[in-house]
Design a protein around this motif. Sequence first.
Motif, mmCIF file in Angstrom:
data_model
loop_
_atom_site.group_PDB
_atom_site.id
_atom_site.type_symbol
_atom_site.label_atom_id
_atom_site.label_comp_id
_atom_site.label_asym_id
_atom_site.label_seq_id
_atom_site.Cartn_x
_atom_site.Cartn_y
_atom_site.Cartn_z
ATOM 1 N N GLY A 110 -2.607 2.316 2.597
ATOM 2 C CA GLY A 110 -3.504 2.172 1.449
ATOM 3 C C GLY A 110 -4.936 2.519 1.817
ATOM 4 N N MET A 111 -5.400 1.986 2.956
ATOM 5 C CA MET A 111 -6.769 2.277 3.376
ATOM 6 C C MET A 111 -6.930 3.757 3.688
ATOM 7 S SD MET A 111 -7.791 -0.984 5.793
ATOM 8 C CE MET A 111 -9.502 -0.493 6.018
ATOM 9 N N LEU A 113 -5.224 6.268 2.497
ATOM 10 C CA LEU A 113 -5.203 7.018 1.241
ATOM 11 C C LEU A 113 -6.551 6.925 0.548
ATOM 12 C CD1 LEU A 113 -1.854 6.445 -0.688
ATOM 13 C CD2 LEU A 113 -2.847 8.600 0.075
ATOM 14 N N TYR A 114 -7.052 5.697 0.432
ATOM 15 C CA TYR A 114 -8.321 5.522 -0.255
ATOM 16 C C TYR A 114 -9.409 6.322 0.451
ATOM 17 C CZ TYR A 114 -12.372 3.460 -2.441
ATOM 18 O OH TYR A 114 -13.545 3.295 -3.127
ATOM 19 N N MET A 115 -9.412 6.237 1.804
ATOM 20 C CA MET A 115 -10.505 6.887 2.538
ATOM 21 C C MET A 115 -10.405 8.406 2.492
ATOM 22 S SD MET A 115 -10.863 4.272 5.724
ATOM 23 C CE MET A 115 -12.106 5.190 6.613
ATOM 24 N N MET A 118 -9.991 9.249 -2.129
ATOM 25 C CA MET A 118 -10.790 8.706 -3.217
ATOM 26 C C MET A 118 -12.215 8.312 -2.836
ATOM 27 S SD MET A 118 -7.890 6.170 -4.725
ATOM 28 C CE MET A 118 -9.018 5.361 -5.844
ATOM 29 N N ILE C 39 -5.985 -0.953 -6.920
ATOM 30 C CA ILE C 39 -5.316 -1.646 -5.814
ATOM 31 C C ILE C 39 -5.714 -1.033 -4.472
ATOM 32 C CG2 ILE C 39 -3.068 -2.091 -4.761
ATOM 33 C CD1 ILE C 39 -1.937 -2.367 -7.595
ATOM 34 N N LEU C 40 -5.734 0.305 -4.411
ATOM 35 C CA LEU C 40 -6.113 0.968 -3.158
ATOM 36 C C LEU C 40 -7.539 0.586 -2.762
ATOM 37 C CD1 LEU C 40 -4.667 4.588 -3.345
ATOM 38 C CD2 LEU C 40 -3.812 2.610 -2.112
ATOM 39 N N ALA C 41 -8.429 0.608 -3.752
ATOM 40 C CA ALA C 41 -9.822 0.255 -3.459
ATOM 41 C C ALA C 41 -9.908 -1.186 -2.969
ATOM 42 C CB ALA C 41 -10.688 0.463 -4.692
ATOM 43 N N ILE C 43 -7.507 -2.978 -1.479
ATOM 44 C CA ILE C 43 -6.957 -3.064 -0.118
ATOM 45 C C ILE C 43 -8.012 -2.632 0.894
ATOM 46 C CG2 ILE C 43 -5.325 -1.999 1.476
ATOM 47 C CD1 ILE C 43 -3.320 -1.862 -0.770
ATOM 48 N N THR C 44 -8.655 -1.495 0.598
ATOM 49 C CA THR C 44 -9.657 -0.982 1.530
ATOM 50 C C THR C 44 -10.814 -1.961 1.663
ATOM 51 O OG1 THR C 44 -9.050 1.203 0.762
ATOM 52 C CG2 THR C 44 -11.017 1.040 2.116
#
Lengths: 321, 301, 310
Positions: A110-111, A113-115, A118, C39-41, C43-44
């Motif tokens: 998840g991290m 992917l976000y980094m 997005m 959700i991704l944001a 989690i990060t």
Amino acid sequence: MAANSVNVKTENTNTARSIGTRRGRLSDQIARGIFFVCAVLVVVIIFGVFVFLGINGLQMFKDPAARNFFTSSSWDPSADSPSYGALGFILGSVVTTLLSIIIVAPIGFGMALYMTEMAPRWVNALLRPLLEVFTGVPSVVIGFLGLVVLVPWIANIAAPIAPSAANAGNGWAAATLILVIMILPTVVSVSIDALRAVPDSVREASLALGSTRWQMMKDAVLPAAATGLGTAIVLGMTRAIGEALAVSMVLGGDIHLPAKLLTPSVLFQPNINITNAIVLYFSEASGTERNGYFMLGFVLLIISFLFICVSRYIASRSVYK
Amino acid sequence: MEKQSQRPAYLAQNEVEINPLNKTQVENLPEVSKEAQHMGSFDPTKTLKTDATTKIDVQHTNFFYGAKQALYDVSLPIRDRQVTALIGPSGCGKSTFLRTLNRMNDLVPGARVEGLANFDGFNIYDPKTDVVLLRQRIGMVFQRANTFPKSIFENVAYGLKVQGKPQNVIKERVEKSLHGAALWDEVKDRLNTSALGLSGGQQQRLCIARALAVEPEVLLMDEPCSALDPIATLKIEEMITELVKDYTIVIVTHNMQQASRVSHFTGFFLSGKLVEVASTADIFEHPHHKETEDYISGRFG
Amino acid sequence: MSAQQQISTSVESDERQRLLSLERLTQRLHLKNNIASGILALITLLGALLFILIVIKVLWDGIPYLINPDFYGSTGTGTVGQQIFNTLYLLILSEIILVPIALAAAIYLVEYARQGPLVTVIHFAAETLAGVPSLVLGLFGYLVFATVLHLGLTRLTGTLTLLCLNFPVALRLFEDALTSVAREQREGGLALGSTKWHMIRTVVLPSSLPGIITGIVLSAGKVIAEAAALIFTMGSSNPSNVYTLNPMISTDNLTIHIWYLKTVGAGTIPDNVANAVSAGSAALLIIILLVINIGSRSIGRLIQRKVMAA
């Protein structure tokens, strides 16, 4: 500059030239030889690790009492009839490693992917260095934090279901969470590399078909990066199974596996794993017991080696390199 | 009857009409006669409709990469169910223009577009435009085949899965689109093998099939044949002349013969400006501007 | 005429229908997309907060001790002057041994070796060695350096063990640094008629200096952080005088000290003092690592600029 002057000289006089090149050749040969020895040293070291740990570890099986190494979970070298069953230690390492990777995988992906897909630039500018620092964080620092923060916290929460409220914070639960902190940065970094390796044409293809960004990540980018993400998981597990001091500090166990293994409370009482046993008892041990700890080390070595082989195999199947 | 032929009928038509040169024939024929046969079979002037309605009406478009302006005041009608070719030397802005039409330029940091592109009553360039919906209605085929590292079936089914279509619809449409892209016969026995094992031309046709599967109204093609050999190019041109019965097609090409073979209208771009746009025959036979004439007669750098 | 009109209107309404359903579909897709992105944001954010809070917690707890000069002394309990000296000593000694060896190996692999089985074997060995748990390397160091080579539990044994630990990491970083030197530069060097070794010294090494520095600094971070490989090879307690360059004595370092105070050595000094020392040392270690990681980039950049200018 130096090269120039050599050149000028060699053109002027024949003798100087032959001496110069001969000397050059000789030093080149010597340098090459030294470099070669250093490069081969890596092979020698890893070979030595296998041989020395293997020989010393396997020597324990000269003692008939050690025959139950892989079949029993009772490790009691100082008993009248000593027992050397290592299954309990192995189980501890396997359980904490698996639990931690189960927690880390979704968070790490998840991290990552976000980094990669997005995040605004400043988020990466902040997080990348932070992750790098934590990839190399001293395990004792995390262990110490675990002792003063995590263990009391877990003890508070888990006291009702733990066999002993006083020790409820120690054990596999604390060790798992420590491992999560220790391996998450590695898994995120390797996953980011895997996602970056997916060419933008894959993203364009998905978006041009009218997918949302989430669908693009889920259906196009993640599958295309699957092998790289697999490598991230395996590397995370390699780190987790070999992690010693931080885990040992919060495990709190000695040599005994808890009696009731199949209840949730097994996570919340002092417990054991391979590295904890070596750290605690190796320096005082002798004879078969000592070889037993070498054998435990050898088992760790073999597991890590298998992990590395698996990760190499996965990486070799990757579409994008 | 009429209604059927409106949209999903290309399958039936293709089976009858397309592939007058089927695979074995193509391989046996010498190159010249292939070209000749092709030129005879697909003459866009026969299907030219000068009164076709305007599908996308582009007015006064300016485009910027950061501070650098890439398009200057481009106005161009895209006609319904006709092929519009965009030609011009490399770097003239024709690809950039094409990519504004489904907002693919949004992905480029610092890209900015001004102007109006009226598509079915809304402005494509409006920041509030739903790009997901837009791209489902305006599909795109890229210069290099960007197949997913998945099976052939999964590739074509991708857009349908995005739309959450049920399994039976997906199966049916995958087959239909592969027929539409003239690829069915070549891949029907290995739908579940990796798409990356296909040849370059096959991959490009797979990408076209993938775009067709979601049944867009407009198909944008960004130099779809630039990486392909002559036979593969021929197959795709053949397919375009078939597809135009149901789709509005905009094709960017650096190959003028290709433009004359497949397109009804041609726009000539130079240094970010649209020099002129007219029916293909007019552009090639009676260009109004000297730059156009120079370019099509090959006098241009 | 009228029939045709009917058909065209029904076609149009069909088209409308299709558009409407597409619109409804994209609404759903956007909703899912927003939920997933959220959700991704989240989690990060939580992951980042975890690490940031750890840093803040360590610094908050430790800095009060760090600003007290007595903390760095070597008399009485609750001081870490000796451990800091040991850490620095170990750092310098291991870099002195590690850098030439790893650099030489990298030079061989990049400049001399031909692609083939040997290079594959060396790379595979390095990768495997990098995956060996440091505790296992500690056992190996104990067996080979302390026992077989009769070096005992000493700084030297610890350093040699650290060499095994850091070799693959440094090798990889140095290889990257060397391969980044452009081929034209190398060929330019060879064309001048010098030998290969001469070309490496005069062309390749200077240009790859930023990468080499980065490698050195990052391996320094590993030396400072390591403890598991050292407890069986270097020891966990200090002799009366550690302020000596003698490599043949057994000492601890900062990380071993924290571990020792909180586990096997618990109770040797009062618990609150042990916690104070550990908190202070942990903060010191985190600060050093932050400086190293941020510093390694800027130093690399700085040197690059100097090299470019010269």
